[in-house]
Each structure stands twice: as C-alpha cells, then as structure tokens.
Design a protein around this motif. Structure first.
Motif, PDB file in Angstrom:
ATOM      1  N   GLU A  69       0.872  -1.175   0.000  1.00  0.00           N
ATOM      2  CA  GLU A  69       0.000   0.000   0.000  1.00  0.00           C
ATOM      3  C   GLU A  69       0.898   1.211   0.000  1.00  0.00           C
ATOM      4  OE1 GLU A  69      -3.585   0.346   2.545  1.00  0.00           O
ATOM      5  OE2 GLU A  69      -2.925  -1.614   3.301  1.00  0.00           O
ATOM      6  N   PRO A  70       0.840   2.088  -0.970  1.00  0.00           N
ATOM      7  CA  PRO A  70       0.018   2.043  -2.169  1.00  0.00           C
ATOM      8  C   PRO A  70       0.569   1.032  -3.173  1.00  0.00           C
ATOM      9  CG  PRO A  70       1.474   3.941  -2.272  1.00  0.00           C
ATOM     10  CD  PRO A  70       1.684   3.295  -0.921  1.00  0.00           C
ATOM     11  N   GLU A  71      -0.225   0.749  -4.189  1.00  0.00           N
ATOM     12  CA  GLU A  71       0.170  -0.236  -5.194  1.00  0.00           C
ATOM     13  C   GLU A  71       0.945   0.380  -6.354  1.00  0.00           C
ATOM     14  OE1 GLU A  71      -3.435  -2.243  -6.242  1.00  0.00           O
ATOM     15  OE2 GLU A  71      -3.405  -3.444  -4.408  1.00  0.00           O
ATOM     16  N   SER A  72       0.991   1.710  -6.420  1.00  0.00           N
ATOM     17  CA  SER A  72       1.781   2.376  -7.449  1.00  0.00           C
ATOM     18  C   SER A  72       2.248   3.732  -6.916  1.00  0.00           C
ATOM     19  CB  SER A  72       0.984   2.550  -8.748  1.00  0.00           C
ATOM     20  OG  SER A  72      -0.069   3.463  -8.557  1.00  0.00           O
ATOM     21  N   VAL A  73       3.330   4.210  -7.516  1.00  0.00           N
ATOM     22  CA  VAL A  73       3.927   5.484  -7.130  1.00  0.00           C
ATOM     23  C   VAL A  73       4.293   6.225  -8.413  1.00  0.00           C
ATOM     24  CG1 VAL A  73       5.893   6.573  -5.980  1.00  0.00           C
ATOM     25  CG2 VAL A  73       4.851   4.535  -4.985  1.00  0.00           C
ATOM     26  N   SER A  74       4.030   7.528  -8.445  1.00  0.00           N
ATOM     27  CA  SER A  74       4.426   8.373  -9.580  1.00  0.00           C
ATOM     28  C   SER A  74       5.582   9.261  -9.148  1.00  0.00           C
ATOM     29  CB  SER A  74       3.252   9.241 -10.035  1.00  0.00           C
ATOM     30  OG  SER A  74       2.206   8.437 -10.538  1.00  0.00           O
ATOM     31  N   VAL A  75       6.611   9.324 -10.006  1.00  0.00           N
ATOM     32  CA  VAL A  75       7.781  10.149  -9.737  1.00  0.00           C
ATOM     33  C   VAL A  75       8.172  10.868 -11.027  1.00  0.00           C
ATOM     34  CG1 VAL A  75       8.611   8.569  -7.951  1.00  0.00           C
ATOM     35  CG2 VAL A  75       9.482   8.357 -10.267  1.00  0.00           C
ATOM     36  N   SER A  76       9.054  11.817 -10.912  1.00  0.00           N
ATOM     37  CA  SER A  76       9.599  12.518 -12.075  1.00  0.00           C
ATOM     38  C   SER A  76      11.030  12.055 -12.302  1.00  0.00           C
ATOM     39  CB  SER A  76       9.600  14.029 -11.835  1.00  0.00           C
ATOM     40  OG  SER A  76       8.292  14.509 -11.672  1.00  0.00           O
ATOM     41  N   ALA A  77      11.434  12.007 -13.561  1.00  0.00           N
ATOM     42  CA  ALA A  77      12.826  11.686 -13.875  1.00  0.00           C
ATOM     43  C   ALA A  77      13.708  12.717 -13.184  1.00  0.00           C
ATOM     44  CB  ALA A  77      13.049  11.698 -15.380  1.00  0.00           C
ATOM     45  N   GLY A  78      14.745  12.267 -12.508  1.00  0.00           N
ATOM     46  CA  GLY A  78      15.656  13.137 -11.776  1.00  0.00           C
ATOM     47  C   GLY A  78      15.241  13.397 -10.342  1.00  0.00           C
ATOM     48  N   GLU A  79      14.039  12.980  -9.966  1.00  0.00           N
ATOM     49  CA  GLU A  79      13.545  13.218  -8.610  1.00  0.00           C
ATOM     50  C   GLU A  79      14.150  12.220  -7.622  1.00  0.00           C
ATOM     51  OE1 GLU A  79       9.293  13.984  -6.331  1.00  0.00           O
ATOM     52  OE2 GLU A  79       9.265  12.808  -8.176  1.00  0.00           O
ATOM     53  N   THR A  80      14.454  12.695  -6.429  1.00  0.00           N
ATOM     54  CA  THR A  80      14.935  11.838  -5.351  1.00  0.00           C
ATOM     55  C   THR A  80      13.798  11.674  -4.351  1.00  0.00           C
ATOM     56  OG1 THR A  80      17.202  12.615  -5.627  1.00  0.00           O
ATOM     57  CG2 THR A  80      16.661  11.562  -3.526  1.00  0.00           C
ATOM     58  N   ILE A  81      13.465  10.425  -4.068  1.00  0.00           N
ATOM     59  CA  ILE A  81      12.362  10.085  -3.173  1.00  0.00           C
ATOM     60  C   ILE A  81      12.912   9.337  -1.966  1.00  0.00           C
ATOM     61  CG2 ILE A  81      10.204   8.784  -2.925  1.00  0.00           C
ATOM     62  CD1 ILE A  81       9.893  11.036  -4.878  1.00  0.00           C
ATOM     63  N   ARG A  82      12.412   9.667  -0.819  1.00  0.00           N
ATOM     64  CA  ARG A  82      12.702   8.912   0.401  1.00  0.00           C
ATOM     65  C   ARG A  82      11.511   7.986   0.638  1.00  0.00           C
ATOM     66  NH1 ARG A  82      12.237  10.775   6.516  1.00  0.00           N
ATOM     67  NH2 ARG A  82      13.478   9.129   7.480  1.00  0.00           N
ATOM     68  N   MET A 181       3.289  -9.767  -5.395  1.00  0.00           N
ATOM     69  CA  MET A 181       3.755  -8.708  -4.516  1.00  0.00           C
ATOM     70  C   MET A 181       4.684  -7.763  -5.262  1.00  0.00           C
ATOM     71  SD  MET A 181       5.069  -8.930  -0.625  1.00  0.00           S
ATOM     72  CE  MET A 181       5.213  -7.420   0.323  1.00  0.00           C
ATOM     73  N   MET A 182       4.060  -6.833  -5.985  1.00  0.00           N
ATOM     74  CA  MET A 182       4.790  -5.839  -6.760  1.00  0.00           C
ATOM     75  C   MET A 182       3.899  -4.624  -6.968  1.00  0.00           C
ATOM     76  SD  MET A 182       4.507  -7.564 -10.523  1.00  0.00           S
ATOM     77  CE  MET A 182       4.516  -9.236  -9.919  1.00  0.00           C
ATOM     78  N   GLY A 183       4.518  -3.512  -7.264  1.00  0.00           N
ATOM     79  CA  GLY A 183       3.803  -2.278  -7.577  1.00  0.00           C
ATOM     80  C   GLY A 183       4.517  -1.555  -8.702  1.00  0.00           C
ATOM     81  N   ASP A 184       3.798  -0.676  -9.362  1.00  0.00           N
ATOM     82  CA  ASP A 184       4.352   0.066 -10.493  1.00  0.00           C
ATOM     83  C   ASP A 184       4.927   1.402 -10.057  1.00  0.00           C
ATOM     84  OD1 ASP A 184       3.630  -1.786 -12.515  1.00  0.00           O
ATOM     85  OD2 ASP A 184       1.574  -1.071 -12.419  1.00  0.00           O
ATOM     86  N   ILE A 185       6.016   1.790 -10.702  1.00  0.00           N
ATOM     87  CA  ILE A 185       6.584   3.124 -10.543  1.00  0.00           C
ATOM     88  C   ILE A 185       6.433   3.817 -11.901  1.00  0.00           C
ATOM     89  CG2 ILE A 185       8.639   4.483 -10.082  1.00  0.00           C
ATOM     90  CD1 ILE A 185       9.631   2.154  -8.337  1.00  0.00           C
ATOM     91  N   LYS A 186       5.644   4.869 -11.899  1.00  0.00           N
ATOM     92  CA  LYS A 186       5.403   5.631 -13.128  1.00  0.00           C
ATOM     93  C   LYS A 186       6.323   6.850 -13.114  1.00  0.00           C
ATOM     94  CE  LYS A 186       0.749   3.978 -13.124  1.00  0.00           C
ATOM     95  NZ  LYS A 186      -0.458   4.077 -12.398  1.00  0.00           N
ATOM     96  N   ILE A 187       7.197   6.935 -14.132  1.00  0.00           N
ATOM     97  CA  ILE A 187       8.167   8.027 -14.200  1.00  0.00           C
ATOM     98  C   ILE A 187       7.775   8.970 -15.339  1.00  0.00           C
ATOM     99  CG2 ILE A 187      10.595   8.650 -14.513  1.00  0.00           C
ATOM    100  CD1 ILE A 187      11.307   5.850 -13.526  1.00  0.00           C
ATOM    101  N   SER A 188       7.683  10.241 -15.011  1.00  0.00           N
ATOM    102  CA  SER A 188       7.362  11.247 -16.026  1.00  0.00           C
ATOM    103  C   SER A 188       8.519  12.230 -16.129  1.00  0.00           C
ATOM    104  CB  SER A 188       6.070  11.972 -15.651  1.00  0.00           C
ATOM    105  OG  SER A 188       6.234  12.648 -14.416  1.00  0.00           O
ATOM    106  N   HIS A 189       8.517  12.999 -17.207  1.00  0.00           N
ATOM    107  CA  HIS A 189       9.556  14.027 -17.406  1.00  0.00           C
ATOM    108  C   HIS A 189       9.063  15.350 -16.907  1.00  0.00           C
ATOM    109  CE1 HIS A 189      12.636  11.862 -19.675  1.00  0.00           C
ATOM    110  NE2 HIS A 189      11.635  11.107 -20.051  1.00  0.00           N
TER     111      HIS A 189
END
Length: 189
Positions: A69-82, A181-189
C-alpha cells in the motif's frame, strides 16, 4: 472467521505454496553473488542511491502479505524520493526498485539466501548471513535500491530516479513476486 481473516489466511497459504514450489525449482538453478551486478543488474540505468537532504518528498509504503500500500507510485525523472517502508505482515518482505528483468535475475540470489538459512519466513538470521559472507564473500543486501524488512519493523530507501522506463517495486523473497507482490513506478519528465 471474518471475510478479512479468511482472505489473509488464503494469501498466507498461497505464499507458502508458491514459496515451496519456488524452492524446489530453484535448487537446480545456478546462483550469482548477492550484491553483485547480477543481482539487481546494473542499477545505474534506473537511478542511483540518493542522500536524505536531496529528497523532494517522502513516500510511505506498507508491506502486507503479497501486496503493498500504495500499489503504485508516480515520480519525475531526476527526482529523489525517500521511501519509508513498514512491514505490516507476518513474513520477511523486500522492497526493491528495479525492472521486471532485474527482479527475475535477482530471484536465484534470494533463493540462495533461503538455502543458507539467512532468510527465514519471519526473520533474517544475521549469524547465517555472516557465515554465508565468510564462506562466499557476500551476504546481505548491499545495494541502495532495496531493503529487507522483518515483520513489524521499518526500513528506508532513498532513490534518485534517472530515465523514464517501466520500473517496479517488488518483493523478491521466493514466491512473493510470483504471487503478485509488486507495484508500479510511473516516471514522467
């Protein structure tokens, strides 16, 4: 027994069944070194470990039996996530950022950890990890894109994403990825 309890029991039974099948199948597979370039593949194509002060935000991930939980995460290219990861389940789980191919290539190494008694269903045997490291030159995870977390405990991954591509966060403990047991990471520019 409530519906939720029945679903939980079914998920646990499925995980144990798939884990047992995976152990039998993987005993004939060749094993690479845990923590080598073969484990999660070269992670530079998917990003690199970040520093806490570089993180633009924190994403909390809860691990349960066979799902996140959550089952997916959206990030931006170049972004640093904790990523702050909490294991809410009854089994050891992994949070690993990689491509589907990298997860597949990592599976034999996770199986090796099971075979050497490092990964037990509900805990990580640190003494067995040290013994495996002494005899084989490698033991536990040493990559910035993944963390193993025992039940009730928390972990952290700080990751700087590089390019837009299909990534997943997944648990590569034998049988867990195969049971979904997996989730998607969606990367945008």
């Amino acid at each position: 027994m409530t519906y939720r309890m029945m679903m939980r029991a079914a998920a646990v039974a499925l995980a144990l069944t798939v884990s047992s099948a995976g152990i039998a199948a993987a005993q004939t597979a060749s094993h690479g070194g845990h923590g080598s370039a073969d484990s999660h593949g070269s992670t530079t194509s998917i990003g690199q470990p970040g520093k806490p002060y570089e993180a633009s935000r924190t994403v909390r991930i809860s691990m349960h039996e066979n799902y996140y939980e959550p089952e997916s995460v959206s990030v931006s290219a170049g972004e640093t996530i904790r990523f702050l990861i909490k294991n809410e389940g009854e089994f050891v789980h992994e949070f690993a950022i990689a491509t589907a191919e990298m997860h597949k290539s990592h599976a034999p190494e996770m199986m090796m950890m099971v075979e050497h008694g490092v990964l037990l269903p509900d805990r990580i045997d640190q003494a067995a990890a040290e013994k495996m490291k002494a005899s084989m030159g490698h033991g536990m995870h040493d990559e910035g894109n993944s963390v193993l977390v025992e039940p009730g405990k928390s972990g952290e991954v700080i990751w700087r994403f590089s390019e837009a591509q299909d990534l997943q966060f997944a648990c590569n403990v034998p049988g867990h990825y195969e049971s979904g047991m997996m989730g998607d990471i969606k990367i945008s520019h």
